[in-house]
Structures are given as structure tokens and as C-alpha cells.
Design a protein around this motif. Structure first.
Motif, PDB file in Angstrom:
ATOM      1  N   GLY A   1      46.340  35.544  39.993  1.00  0.00           N
ATOM      2  CA  GLY A   1      45.346  34.514  39.446  1.00  0.00           C
ATOM      3  C   GLY A   1      44.126  35.121  39.108  1.00  0.00           C
ATOM      4  N   ASN A   2      43.812  36.217  39.354  1.00  0.00           N
ATOM      5  CA  ASN A   2      42.634  36.844  38.775  1.00  0.00           C
ATOM      6  C   ASN A   2      42.683  37.071  37.272  1.00  0.00           C
ATOM      7  N   THR A   3      43.823  37.511  36.817  1.00  0.00           N
ATOM      8  CA  THR A   3      44.065  37.781  35.374  1.00  0.00           C
ATOM      9  C   THR A   3      44.036  36.527  34.547  1.00  0.00           C
ATOM     10  N   GLU A   4      44.603  35.570  35.248  1.00  0.00           N
ATOM     11  CA  GLU A   4      44.696  34.241  34.576  1.00  0.00           C
ATOM     12  C   GLU A   4      43.335  33.630  34.361  1.00  0.00           C
ATOM     13  N   ALA A   5      42.602  33.861  35.279  1.00  0.00           N
ATOM     14  CA  ALA A   5      41.001  33.268  35.159  1.00  0.00           C
ATOM     15  C   ALA A   5      40.219  33.906  34.365  1.00  0.00           C
ATOM     16  N   MET A   6      40.708  35.321  34.142  1.00  0.00           N
ATOM     17  CA  MET A   6      39.880  36.014  32.752  1.00  0.00           C
ATOM     18  C   MET A   6      40.415  35.788  31.603  1.00  0.00           C
ATOM     19  N   ALA A   7      42.002  35.437  31.461  1.00  0.00           N
ATOM     20  CA  ALA A   7      42.354  34.870  30.453  1.00  0.00           C
ATOM     21  C   ALA A   7      41.740  33.466  29.819  1.00  0.00           C
TER      22      ALA A   7
END
Length: 141
Positions: free
Chosen positions: A13-19
Motif C-alpha cells: 500500500g505504500n506505493t499505492e499511496a504515493m500514486a
């Protein structure tokens, strides 16, 4: 109005939040921005967008995710020449080697980087999310 695709793979979910922050930045700058998971995007869609943000965390020995993201990205590489691109992702170990390698691959393909790559260790903090929004705004311009 600029059309921006933001394509990501995220395991935690970290990169999803960045996206999501990249999309918010692009939309805030007036772009028509669309968020895609890696399964929803492919090289055939590149021509529809003025700019693309790609997000992938570091995996294994600091590589891109190999089963879904890497094949999709490699299929896109030939169509990236001259296109505005932004790279982002998170990591939990190492020193960001995966991003340096990825950036070099894009540079060799002739991409126009919209802004500096954005990386963060583990979950994105306010500074990383702000950098992602700035990346989105740069993709929109």
C-alpha cells in the motif's frame, strides 16, 4: 488539458499511496489524470496520454516487481521516447539502487523526465507525499 496516466504496483500500500498523491498533484495542476493498477495498463494505452507516472517499490535485491510490473514496463519502454515520465516508489532496505537502474533504463529509452524521481523508505511521510504531488504537477505541465 494534459492527459496523465499514473500506473503502479504495490504490495503493502505504500506505493499505492504515493500514486494517489501523484494523481492528486496532476489533477490539482489541471490535468485529466487517471490512476491505473499495473493490471489495467499496457503499452497499447501509451499513445492516449501526454505523460506517464510509473510507481513500483524495490523488490528482492533492489529490482522492480518481476511478475507483473517488469513485463508491463518493458513492453512500454519502446513507446516512451519523447514522452514526459515520472518515477516513484518505496523501499524497505538498500539505498535506492533499483530507482537508479530504472532511471537509467528510461534515460536510455529517450524519456523526458518531468521531475526528479521520488523514493521513500517504507510508508510515505508528508514530505514524500508532497514530493509525489509535485511530481504529478510536473507531469501535468
Amino acid at each position: 488539458m494534459s492527459k496523465v496516466a499514473v500506473v503502479y504496483w504495490s504490495g503493502t500500500g505504500n506505493t499505492e499511496a504515493m500514486a494517489a498523491a501523484v494523481v492528486a498533484g496532476a489533477q490539482g495542476a489541471g490535468a485529466d489524470a487517471t490512476l491505473f493498477s499495473v493490471a489495467q495498463f499496457g503499452a497499447e494505452k501509451l499513445a492516449e496520454y501526454d505523460a506517464v507516472g510509473f510507481g513500483c517499490p524495490a523488490m528482492g535485491a533492489e529490482t522492480l516487481e518481476e511478475s507483473e510490473f517488469e513485463p508491463m514496463f518493458q513492453a512500454c519502454v519502446a513507446g516512451l521516447s519523447g514522452k514526459r515520465v515520472g518515477l516513484f516508489g518505496s523501499y524497505g532496505w538498500g539505498d535506492g539502487e533499483w530507482m537508479r537502474t530504472w532511471h537509467e533504463t528510461c534515460a536510455d529509452a529517450g524519456v523526458q523526465f518531468a521531475a526528479d524521481d521520488v523514493i521513500c523508505n517504507d510508508a510515505p511521510d508528508d514530505t514524500a507525499l508532497s514530493s509525489c504531488k509535485a511530481l504529478g504537477a510536473a507531469l501535468a505541465s
